[in-house]
Scaffold this motif. Structure first.
Motif, PDB file in Angstrom:
ATOM      1  N   GLU A 239       0.621  -1.072  -0.049  1.00 13.84           N
ATOM      2  CA  GLU A 239      -0.698  -0.212   0.071  1.00 13.84           C
ATOM      3  C   GLU A 239       0.760   1.534  -0.076  1.00 13.84           C
ATOM      4  OE1 GLU A 239      -0.295  -2.388   1.912  1.00 13.84           O
ATOM      5  OE2 GLU A 239      -1.800  -3.317   2.673  1.00 13.84           O
ATOM      6  N   GLY A 240       0.272   2.172  -0.820  1.00 13.35           N
ATOM      7  CA  GLY A 240       1.222   3.675  -0.641  1.00 13.35           C
ATOM      8  C   GLY A 240       0.881   4.870   0.525  1.00 13.35           C
ATOM      9  N   LEU A 241       0.237   4.370   0.930  1.00  9.40           N
ATOM     10  CA  LEU A 241      -0.420   5.820   2.213  1.00  9.40           C
ATOM     11  C   LEU A 241      -0.553   5.156   3.172  1.00  9.40           C
ATOM     12  CD1 LEU A 241      -0.504   9.148   2.165  1.00  9.40           C
ATOM     13  CD2 LEU A 241      -2.443   8.592   1.287  1.00  9.40           C
ATOM     14  N   MET A 242      -0.186   6.194   4.183  1.00 12.73           N
ATOM     15  CA  MET A 242      -0.461   4.896   5.752  1.00 12.73           C
ATOM     16  C   MET A 242      -0.546   6.678   7.022  1.00 12.73           C
ATOM     17  SD  MET A 242       2.268   2.402   7.961  1.00 12.73           S
ATOM     18  CE  MET A 242       2.417   1.928   9.455  1.00 12.73           C
ATOM     19  N   TYR A 243      -0.495   6.799   7.474  1.00  6.84           N
ATOM     20  CA  TYR A 243      -0.347   7.625   9.212  1.00  6.84           C
ATOM     21  C   TYR A 243       1.140   6.908   9.225  1.00  6.84           C
ATOM     22  CZ  TYR A 243      -5.003   9.414   9.549  1.00  6.84           C
ATOM     23  OH  TYR A 243      -6.254  10.290   8.912  1.00  6.84           O
ATOM     24  N   SER A 244       1.788   8.133   9.324  1.00  7.18           N
ATOM     25  CA  SER A 244       3.512   7.962  10.191  1.00  7.18           C
ATOM     26  C   SER A 244       4.026   9.477  11.422  1.00  7.18           C
ATOM     27  CB  SER A 244       4.182   7.801   8.345  1.00  7.18           C
ATOM     28  OG  SER A 244       4.656   9.712   8.077  1.00  7.18           O
ATOM     29  N   GLY A 245       3.340   9.244  11.539  1.00  7.83           N
ATOM     30  CA  GLY A 245       3.830  10.531  12.363  1.00  7.83           C
ATOM     31  C   GLY A 245       2.749  11.141  13.342  1.00  7.83           C
TER      32      GLY A 245
END
Ligand code: FAD
Length: 484
Positions: free
Chosen positions: A141-147
């Protein structure tokens, strides 16, 4: 005579140059590749000098998160609204204290353009969102919460949007051809097509300055011989962090002593010391990214307590924030407490490869086994459960989705010492990647980007900030260096 010093060498001492180019770039990782592309596009003849036998650096081994937002086509395709203003607000709140707001402003304002630039260079992104807790998506998958945008304390202050953009992998094998490789390969291919030349096994030792103090070249070492390269327009330092220089870590970021992570041994701080020897300013040398080595799926469904059996952070936030809180404020001591039901839920999603250290029939029994003061963990669990019955967490505002009373059997994972990280500080640069002297003036002819500089992170961290600001300000370094 072989040069070993980081002190600048006067041009008058260079009898003859071994090579020359308009722009000379030290380091072929993400910042170096981005600089090379833009310098070549600006019409410069570009030579990249790389210490190892091939391009890539830490970037090609990375998970591949690139922190982007403000309404990228990928965010839109996945159904998320994001604005430049929200992105700025989040980055200034989460990556501080004392962020470089000018850098964050240009970074956010240029973020959609930077995404498009990456796509045009051939970096693939799959239009699919991964919504589970984790360090990385389960698949491609290309997008994720990362912060931690969707967790306290930010979720109720700034409209959350996921900004961790991941290049799509062919056949997911992190550490082999992971997201970082899928970023670097197209960038290097693009640079090559633009005529960028690279020399490998060349270790840059220091820079050469003319009588006006302008940086006009580098002195390097190759197979035990000195190798001098003249830079007609500028030198870009893109050699990574000081994670693997023990003295620099001890002097500047002592929390990281003995625990380097997400870095490579070529990150020996040399670029920073070369700059310092010229009088360059540094900033945020004590700041650090910190990973905690356990499963975010487990953490989110449990509670994390310190050596006093007390919670200290919401467990559904970005795991790097948990790592920082643990290392900086809890003496690197924490335990993950989880009941069997939650543990089984995680196992259904796939094995974590982790075994609890203690498993007991009650919180009282568990705290005794763990050696915690009597009643310490029991009272924490009781208070948590009292509110969790109503789906709330008034102490740390964990999202309702993850709040459930902790039952029995109950287990604890021992996380003491389970952190590692890399420093975020480095050379102080302008938003155009010009290296600043301690006087505040620019050092003529010298540019820098990537983890040898202080970028958008001054204290906090979000996954993707390194590949993000390395590529973004790497581009600016290339443009600035080619400008002369
Ligand atoms: P690099 O990409 O490491 O490039 C520096 C280059 O300079 C290297 O090739 C090095 O060999 C070369 N060099 C060093 N010294 C010299 C010298 N004297 N002369 C010539 N060349 C020299 N960051 C993210 O943003 N998102 C992630 O998902 C992510 N995941 C990671 C996962 C792992 C396993 C690792 C290891 C790192 C991860 N990182 C991630 C961190 C990120 O990869 C680095 O911080 C980033 O690559 C730094 O960019 P850079 O250009 O400064 O350094």
């Amino acid at each position: 005579m072989l040069v070993d010093t980081v002190r600048p060498i006067p041009e008058s001492e260079i009898a003859a140059w071994d090579a020359d180019a308009d722009v000379v770039i030290a380091g072929y990782g993400v910042a170096g590749a981005a600089a090379a592309i833009e310098a070549a596009r600006a019409g410069a003849e570009v030579l990249v000098l790389e210490r190892s036998g091939g391009w890539g650096g830490a970037a090609s081994m990375a998970g591949g998160f690139i922190y982007l937002g403000g309404g990228t086509p990928l965010q839109k395709a996945c159904g998320f609204d994001d604005t430049v203003e929200n992105m700025k607000a989040f980055m200034k709140a989460a990556l501080g204290p004392a962020t470089d707001d000018e850098k964050i402003d240009v970074y956010c304002e240029g973020s959609v353009d930077h995404y498009n630039w990456l796509v045009e260079a051939g970096v693939p992104f799959k239009e699919e969102f991964w919504g589970e807790p984790g360090w990385e998506p389960g698949g491609d998958e290309g997008l994720m919460y990362s912060g931690g945008e969707n967790a306290a304390p930010f979720k109720d202050l700034i409209p959350p949007a996921p900004r961790g953009h991941l290049p799509q992998m062919d056949n997911k094998k992190t550490g082999e051809r992971g997201g970082g490789y899928m970023l670097m390969k197209p960038l290097v291919d693009t640079a090559e097509k633009l005529g960028v030349k690279a020399e490998y096994d060349v270790r840059v030792q220091t820079v050469v300055v003319d009588e006006d103090g302008r940086v006009v070249g580098v002195v390097a070492r190759r197979y035990g011989h000195q190798f001098t390269v003249r830079a007609r327009r500028g030198v870009v330092l893109a050699m990574g962090s000081f994670a693997f220089d023990e003295d620099m870590v001890r002097d500047n970021a002592p929390v990281l002593v003995g625990r380097p992570g997400s870095a490579i041994d070529a990150h020996d701080g040399r670029a920073i010391r070369i700059g310092q020897a010229l009088g360059a300013a540094t900033a945020h040398m004590d700041a650090a990214e910190v990973a905690v080595h356990t499963s975010p799926q487990l953490m989110t469904r449990g509670i994390i307590v310190n050596a006093h059996g007390q919670r200290f952070i919401t467990e559904d936030t970005y795991p790097g924030r948990i790592g920082q809180a643990m290392l900086f404020h809890q003496n690197n001591e924490a335990f993950l407490i989880i009941d069997q039901q939650a543990h089984d839920e995680v196992l259904k999603l796939g094995s974590t490869g982790l075994q609890p250290t203690w498993v007991c029939e009650s919180a009282a029994e568990l705290e005794a086994e763990m050696g915690l003061p009597g009643g310490a963990l029991t009272s924490t669990v009781n208070v948590y459960n009292m509110h969790a019955e109503n789906g709330s967490d008034p102490l740390f505002s964990k999202s309702e989705k993850w709040v459930r009373p902790i039952g029995t059997p109950i287990a604890a994972f021992d996380l003491r010492g389970m952190t590692s990280g890399f420093p975020l500080g480095g050379l102080k640069t302008t938003a155009d990647s010009e290296v600043l002297h301690v006087s505040g003036e620019k050092i003529p002819g010298l540019f820098a980007a990537g983890r040898c500089t202080t970028g958008v992170c001054a204290g906090g961290y979000a996954s993707g900030a390194s590949l993000g600001d390395g590529s973004f300000f790497g581009r600016r370094a290339g443009i600035s260096a080619a400008r002369r």
